[in-house]
Design an enzyme around this catalytic site. Structure first.
Site, PDB file in Angstrom:
ATOM      1  N   TYR A 116       0.806  -1.224   0.000  1.00 47.32           N
ATOM      2  CA  TYR A 116       0.000   0.000   0.000  1.00 47.32           C
ATOM      3  C   TYR A 116       0.839   1.274   0.000  1.00 47.32           C
ATOM      4  O   TYR A 116       0.291   2.372  -0.125  1.00 47.32           O
ATOM      5  CB  TYR A 116      -0.974   0.001   1.179  1.00 47.32           C
ATOM      6  CG  TYR A 116      -2.234  -0.775   0.862  1.00 47.32           C
ATOM      7  CD1 TYR A 116      -3.126  -0.311  -0.106  1.00 47.32           C
ATOM      8  CD2 TYR A 116      -2.514  -1.976   1.488  1.00 47.32           C
ATOM      9  CE1 TYR A 116      -4.274  -1.020  -0.431  1.00 47.32           C
ATOM     10  CE2 TYR A 116      -3.663  -2.705   1.177  1.00 47.32           C
ATOM     11  CZ  TYR A 116      -4.531  -2.212   0.216  1.00 47.32           C
ATOM     12  OH  TYR A 116      -5.662  -2.928  -0.110  1.00 47.32           O
ATOM     13  N   GLU A 202      -6.471 -28.271  11.162  1.00 45.11           N
ATOM     14  CA  GLU A 202      -6.632 -27.640   9.857  1.00 45.11           C
ATOM     15  C   GLU A 202      -7.724 -26.573   9.861  1.00 45.11           C
ATOM     16  O   GLU A 202      -7.509 -25.448   9.427  1.00 45.11           O
ATOM     17  CB  GLU A 202      -6.956 -28.698   8.790  1.00 45.11           C
ATOM     18  CG  GLU A 202      -7.233 -28.092   7.417  1.00 45.11           C
ATOM     19  CD  GLU A 202      -7.667 -29.113   6.387  1.00 45.11           C
ATOM     20  OE1 GLU A 202      -8.082 -28.691   5.301  1.00 45.11           O
ATOM     21  OE2 GLU A 202      -7.608 -30.320   6.668  1.00 45.11           O
ATOM     22  N   ASP A 255      -8.310 -32.865   7.501  1.00 42.70           N
ATOM     23  CA  ASP A 255      -9.349 -33.595   6.797  1.00 42.70           C
ATOM     24  C   ASP A 255      -8.739 -34.803   6.100  1.00 42.70           C
ATOM     25  O   ASP A 255      -7.570 -34.774   5.678  1.00 42.70           O
ATOM     26  CB  ASP A 255     -10.021 -32.707   5.740  1.00 42.70           C
ATOM     27  CG  ASP A 255     -11.016 -31.722   6.345  1.00 42.70           C
ATOM     28  OD1 ASP A 255     -11.484 -31.972   7.459  1.00 42.70           O
ATOM     29  OD2 ASP A 255     -11.323 -30.708   5.686  1.00 42.70           O
TER      30      ASP A 255
END
Length: 366
Positions: A116, A202, A255
């Site tokens: 920025y 996760e 997962d």
């Protein structure tokens, strides 16, 4: 658990985090500038040499350090007189200028801060992020030593207290709330904990479920941390710092799908971020059948899943892990995947009060 950890501890390498002095950082940047000036003085177009970070053929695996760029890795040459590379060449020097000022003044900035400062020049945050990674690789300096920080997205909770660099005391002991991972992990000191292990989770939803069930105190004193999906650098640095400081096991709960396996495998990428002895607690593909997870809770494989899993199996460190290969082959053969939340279809609180306690107590991990 102590018996299992003794095996892990034998594999653990006492690798100090790579800290490059401010003088060395400034010197390496000045060397780049000097070479550029030297080329100009000889009326030659300045060039920058970057190692190719995008090809697995340029990577070698060391079981103690994780993934390392090969010494003979292919390179990319950025020429200041070539239309296809001049823009990137200029952006690297612009970013080097910002980094030099930060290191010289002893101050820090996030990648977003640098972007920025001149968003029209960089065009996108993604471009700036890639430039910073290229500079880190070119100078052979960890990004934190460049005084460029990433905005943290991770959260941590459990039996843990420490001091931030500015002297702020942080207490992560809470059954219902979590603390944002520090954006300056290297500045953390005075770590105090009685935790028996660190559990990396996760998904944020699963992390919150463990908080709600008071997991950190119900089973053992422990520390849980999530990077909310693909972990940010600060979350990975935090895990590494805890591993170096506390010398306790680090478990991963992901997962049971290619994406979860991919995130777990990140523990082996990068010498200063790697946890070579991290243990894959679950959700293992073999768990899905062994526990009788209902078919309606399973998700069919997609072509994207297949491509991701095949790509993962080709990575240099997978061949060193026969247990991983076995789990991946099982997933490919069954063509089914499952999220951690699928365990709730077996019984309420099954994850926190049955699955995880038994896994940790009886050493059921790979």
């Amino acid at each position: 658990m102590s018996e299992k950890f003794s095996e892990v501890d034998k594999l653990r390498v006492s690798l100090l985090q790579i800290i490059i002095s401010r003088f060395d950082v400034l010197t390496r940047i000045e060397n780049v500038i000097q070479k550029t000036i030297h080329s100009l003085s000889r009326e030659q177009a300045p060039v920058l040499i970057l190692k190719n970070r995008s090809s697995w053929s340029n990577v070698r695996f060391d079981k103690s350090f994780g993934l390392l760029l090969s010494s003979d890795a292919t390179i990319t040459t950025l020429r200041s007189d070539c239309p296809s590379s001049v823009t990137k060449f200029a952006l690297i020097f612009k970013c080097l200028s910002s980094i030099y000022k930060l290191v010289q003044s002893g101050s820090y900035a996030t990648k977003r801060d640098i972007y920025y400062n001149d968003p029209q020049l960089f065009g996108s945050q993604k471009t700036l992020n890639s430039i910073v990674d290229d500079i880190s690789c070119m100078l052979k300096i960890p990004r934190r030593s460049l005084h460029v920080l990433a905005t943290s997205k991770g959260f941590i909770s459990g039996d843990l207290c420490y001091l931030e660099e500015d002297g702020t005391r942080v207490d992560c002991n809470s059954n219902c709330t979590a603390v944002a991972v520090s954006s300056n992990v290297c500045g953390i000191t005075n770590i105090v904990s009685s935790a028996k292990f660190v559990l990396i989770i996760e998904k944020d939803a699963t992390f919150q479920r463990l908080l709600d069930d008071e997991f950190c105190t119900r089973l053992y004193p422990c520390i849980i941390i999530t990077g909310k999906g693909v972990p940010d650098v600060n979350s990975r640095l935090m895990v590494r710092k805890l591993w170096d400081t506390l010398h306790i096991p680090v478990f991963a709960l992901m997962d049971g799908d290619p994406h979860g396996m991919l995130i777990y495998s990140m523990a082996f990428e990068g010498p200063s971020l790697t946890i070579p002895s991290m243990l894959w607690l679950g959700l293992l593909p073999s768990d899905i059948e062994r526990l009788g997870v209902p078919q309606e809770a399973l998700i069919p494989f997609t072509q994207a899943d297949e491509r991701k899993l095949n790509s993962l199996r080709k990575r240099p460190y997978i061949s060193c892990q026969p247990a991983w290969e076995s789990e991946m082959e099982l997933m490919m053969r069954r063509r089914k995947k499952a999220e951690i939340q699928s365990l709730e279809s077996i019984a309420p609180h099954f994850l926190t009060r049955v699955y995880l306690p038994n896994k940790i107590r009886y050493g059921d991990w790979i």
